[in-house]
Design an enzyme around this catalytic site. Structure first.
Site, short mmCIF file in Angstrom:
data_model
loop_
_atom_site.label_atom_id
_atom_site.label_comp_id
_atom_site.label_asym_id
_atom_site.label_seq_id
_atom_site.Cartn_x
_atom_site.Cartn_y
_atom_site.Cartn_z
CD1 TRP A 100 -4.93 3.11 8.76
CD2 TRP A 100 -5.32 2.02 10.68
NE1 TRP A 100 -6.02 2.31 8.57
CE2 TRP A 100 -6.29 1.64 9.73
CE3 TRP A 100 -5.39 1.47 11.96
CZ2 TRP A 100 -7.29 0.72 10.02
CZ3 TRP A 100 -6.38 0.56 12.25
CH2 TRP A 100 -7.32 0.18 11.29
CG ASP A 133 -0.96 -1.74 13.87
OD1 ASP A 133 -1.09 -2.91 13.48
OD2 ASP A 133 -1.72 -0.82 13.51
CE LYS A 152 -4.19 -4.48 5.93
NZ LYS A 152 -4.93 -3.37 5.39
#
Ligand code: LMR
Length: 400
Positions: free
Chosen positions: A140, A221, A256
């Site tokens: 990311w 993560d 999300k």
């Protein structure tokens, strides 16, 4: 002070020492897409879920939880730097399953997964100033800036070959074999962003064993749990890692999987070697939090807590999460069927894949076809529908 005098002193002021910074390339896509007037434009840019109508809906379970909060929330008084402890605890079985870390597990609510990552980075930096942290290539794009902001030194391991569309596990394994005790390794728990290429359980076991043997702390993560293969399946790597290494950090996001993006709902979990160490870690997390945002925003975490503590809402959320997951997988399957070049996408998981496109290809897709993606060639699968798959695939084919 008069404006004229101020102008004269501009170069000597504090602000005068600043250099302009480029806008975040990924977030800049939001504005660029909005101002494109073409009706058939396609947004596969920033990672937000979209339904068949291109909307990012508020989940039913979220709406109901919000209604209950509006009607029943007794107070807006401060909760403290740890945030909503009920929220933090309610997520534990979803993330850790039967793994029982007992009083070796600490942590707190954070503003989004980004807040959790920043806090994790500061905790590491406080323990070992300038520590080296290994991140995947690619990863990311916001990972390195977050880690560097805490003055960590960033090294990378190869994760994925974009042209061959395959995980470069051997290269990852040998790079991490260079890590030394006290290093940290950042891994994506599931739905790898930006490639969708996750480790299987044997690979998780191999990496976990390597990190344990080399004295490397894992930082996982976990921002997309439930959007890959399922809630349980998507937690498998995290559980394997923590069970084997016995220590680690998990930066979690509900933005999300609960569709709560702008509410910024995250948490940082820390598994320590002993209960005594866990108390020390927690005291550091509390003091770092106090010096950053003091206390996290409440609303999103309260929504998640209300949903998880109510059997019916919990079940409804799981149904909606499965709908999102299945829709993404359907797009993956349609892309794979539409063009053999895209066949590997069917086996990747989560919102993202990265296509082997040049910066010029990406610009051409945007200018000629109204297709918006970051210059890395990453696509958000949820930006497509069964109707837009064909024009999207045709546009890609026109580049060859
Ligand atoms: C993404 O990767 O698109 C999302 O995580 C949004 C962001 O903050 O970058």
């Amino acid at each position: 002070m008069q404006q004229q005098q101020l102008f004269e002193r501009v170069g000597q002021t504090v602000f005068g020492a600043l250099a302009a910074q480029p806008a975040d390339a990924l977030l800049a896509l939001i504005g660029a897409f909005r101002s494109d007037l073409r009706a058939d434009k396609i947004d596969v840019g920033v990672g937000v879920y979209r339904d068949l109508e291109g909307r990012t809906p508020v989940l039913r379970a979220v709406k109901e939880a919000e209604r209950r909060l509006v009607e029943g929330q007794p107070s807006k008084g401060y909760l403290g730097p740890e945030g909503d402890v009920g929220y933090f605890d309610a997520l534990k079985p979803i993330i850790f399953g039967a793994s029982d870390f007992d009083d070796r597990l600490s942590g707190l609510q954070t503003p989004g997964g980004t807040g959790a990552l920043r806090l994790a980075a500061e905790l590491i930096a406080r323990a070992r100033p300038g520590a080296r942290i290994w991140v995947g290539n690619p990863t990311w794009p916001n990972h390195p800036p977050i880690l560097k902001a805490a003055d960590l030194s960033v090294a990378d391991y190869d994760h994925f070959d974009i042209v061959a569309q395959r995980l470069t596990f051997d290269r990852m394994f040998s790079a991490l074999g260079e890590a030394v005790p006290g290093d940290v390794a950042l891994l994506h728990g599931c739905c790898h962003n930006p490639t969708g290429a996750d480790l299987d359980s044997d690979q998780w076991t191999a990496i976990a064993t390597l990190l344990r043997d080399r004295g490397v702390l894992p930082l996982i993560d976990l921002a997309y749990q439930g959007l890959g293969a399922g809630l349980e399946e998507d937690a498998l790597g995290t559980r394997i890692m923590l069970d084997i290494v016995g220590e680690g950090l998990v930066a979690y996001s509900c933005d999300k999987n609960f569709g709560l993006y702008r509410e910024r709902v995250g948490a940082l979990y820390a598994v320590s070697a002993s209960s005594q160490q866990s108390h020390i870690v927690q005291s550091n997390l509390l003091s770092l939090t106090r010096a950053n945002w003091s206390m996290p925003p409440d609303h999103g975490a309260a929504i998640v807590r209300v949903i998880l503590e109510d059997a019916a809402l919990n079940a409804d959320w799981r149904t909606e999460l499965a709908e999102m997951r299945n829709r993404i997988q359907q797009i993956r399957d349609l892309l794979a069927q539409a063009d053999p070049v895209l066949a590997p996408l069917a086996k990747q998981r989560g919102m993202f894949s990265t296509l082997p496109l040049s910066v010029a290809d990406v610009a051409r897709l945007r200018e000629v076809h109204g297709i918006y993606m970051p210059s890395s060639g990453r696509i958000n699968l949820a930006g497509l529908t069964p109707q837009t798959v064909v024009p999207f695939v045709d546009a890609l084919a026109s580049l060859r």
